[in-house]
Design a protein around this motif. Structure first.
Motif, PDB file in Angstrom:
ATOM      1  N   LEU A  28      34.756  20.727  46.469  1.00 47.17           N
ATOM      2  CA  LEU A  28      35.952  21.579  46.642  1.00 47.17           C
ATOM      3  C   LEU A  28      36.491  21.697  44.875  1.00 47.17           C
ATOM      4  O   LEU A  28      36.972  22.872  44.576  1.00 47.17           O
ATOM      5  N   VAL A  31      34.117  23.758  42.721  1.00 52.62           N
ATOM      6  CA  VAL A  31      34.061  25.392  42.890  1.00 52.62           C
ATOM      7  C   VAL A  31      35.282  25.899  42.611  1.00 52.62           C
ATOM      8  O   VAL A  31      35.530  26.844  42.135  1.00 52.62           O
ATOM      9  N   ALA A  32      36.565  25.256  42.815  1.00 53.15           N
ATOM     10  CA  ALA A  32      37.985  25.884  42.478  1.00 53.15           C
ATOM     11  C   ALA A  32      38.027  25.894  41.014  1.00 53.15           C
ATOM     12  O   ALA A  32      38.546  27.038  40.533  1.00 53.15           O
ATOM     13  N   GLN A  35      35.930  28.841  39.883  1.00 51.87           N
ATOM     14  CA  GLN A  35      36.412  30.206  40.283  1.00 51.87           C
ATOM     15  C   GLN A  35      37.758  30.520  39.235  1.00 51.87           C
ATOM     16  O   GLN A  35      37.883  31.563  38.607  1.00 51.87           O
ATOM     17  N   PRO A  62      42.922  22.440  45.512  1.00 50.15           N
ATOM     18  CA  PRO A  62      41.652  23.351  45.700  1.00 50.15           C
ATOM     19  C   PRO A  62      42.092  24.248  46.862  1.00 50.15           C
ATOM     20  O   PRO A  62      41.867  25.475  46.768  1.00 50.15           O
ATOM     21  N   ALA A  63      42.721  23.669  47.985  1.00 50.87           N
ATOM     22  CA  ALA A  63      43.064  24.826  49.081  1.00 50.87           C
ATOM     23  C   ALA A  63      44.166  25.668  48.447  1.00 50.87           C
ATOM     24  O   ALA A  63      44.136  27.001  49.063  1.00 50.87           O
ATOM     25  N   TRP A  65      44.478  26.878  45.580  1.00 49.58           N
ATOM     26  CA  TRP A  65      43.882  27.824  44.551  1.00 49.58           C
ATOM     27  C   TRP A  65      43.070  29.012  45.609  1.00 49.58           C
ATOM     28  O   TRP A  65      43.219  30.092  45.500  1.00 49.58           O
ATOM     29  N   PHE A  66      42.274  28.487  46.771  1.00 48.08           N
ATOM     30  CA  PHE A  66      41.607  29.342  47.488  1.00 48.08           C
ATOM     31  C   PHE A  66      42.733  30.097  48.259  1.00 48.08           C
ATOM     32  O   PHE A  66      42.101  31.458  48.747  1.00 48.08           O
ATOM     33  N   ALA A  67      43.822  29.800  48.546  1.00 48.14           N
ATOM     34  CA  ALA A  67      44.687  30.445  49.423  1.00 48.14           C
ATOM     35  C   ALA A  67      45.300  31.615  48.510  1.00 48.14           C
ATOM     36  O   ALA A  67      45.624  32.633  48.914  1.00 48.14           O
ATOM     37  N   ARG A  69      44.509  32.663  45.156  1.00 47.38           N
ATOM     38  CA  ARG A  69      43.425  33.141  44.283  1.00 47.38           C
ATOM     39  C   ARG A  69      43.679  34.595  44.134  1.00 47.38           C
ATOM     40  O   ARG A  69      43.967  35.283  45.237  1.00 47.38           O
ATOM     41  N   ASP A  71      42.598  38.282  44.437  1.00 49.09           N
ATOM     42  CA  ASP A  71      41.348  38.851  45.219  1.00 49.09           C
ATOM     43  C   ASP A  71      40.814  40.102  44.372  1.00 49.09           C
ATOM     44  O   ASP A  71      41.303  41.109  44.459  1.00 49.09           O
TER      45      ASP A  71
END
Length: 80
Positions: A28, A31-32, A35, A62-63, A65-67, A69, A71
């Protein structure tokens, strides 16, 4: 005197579970970070703060960042 028989596979099972958990958390973070490096609109101080958040908070960083980031798909759709 009753001696309980220890399960010799129990420690190995815990090792497998912890190894899988550590690999998932590390994946995680990798990958974060990848990105984050590829994000063109996150630079300078903001990027440094994201790096610290991702590395300091192993699951939450990371969670987050995914939330939140940027788009890129929505941006591409607006250009088209």
């Amino acid at each position: 005197m009753i001696i309980a028989a220890a399960n010799p596979l129990l420690p190995a099972g815990y090792d497998v579970i912890w190894t899988i958990a550590i690999v998932l958390v590390a994946s995680l973070a990798v990958v974060a970070m990848a990105q984050l490096v590829r994000a063109k609109d996150v630079r300078g101080t903001e990027a440094a703060i994201w790096v610290l958040v991702i590395l300091a908070l192993p699951v939450v960083g990371p969670a987050a960042w995914f939330a939140v980031r940027p788009d890129r798909r929505a941006e591409r759709a607006l250009r088209a």
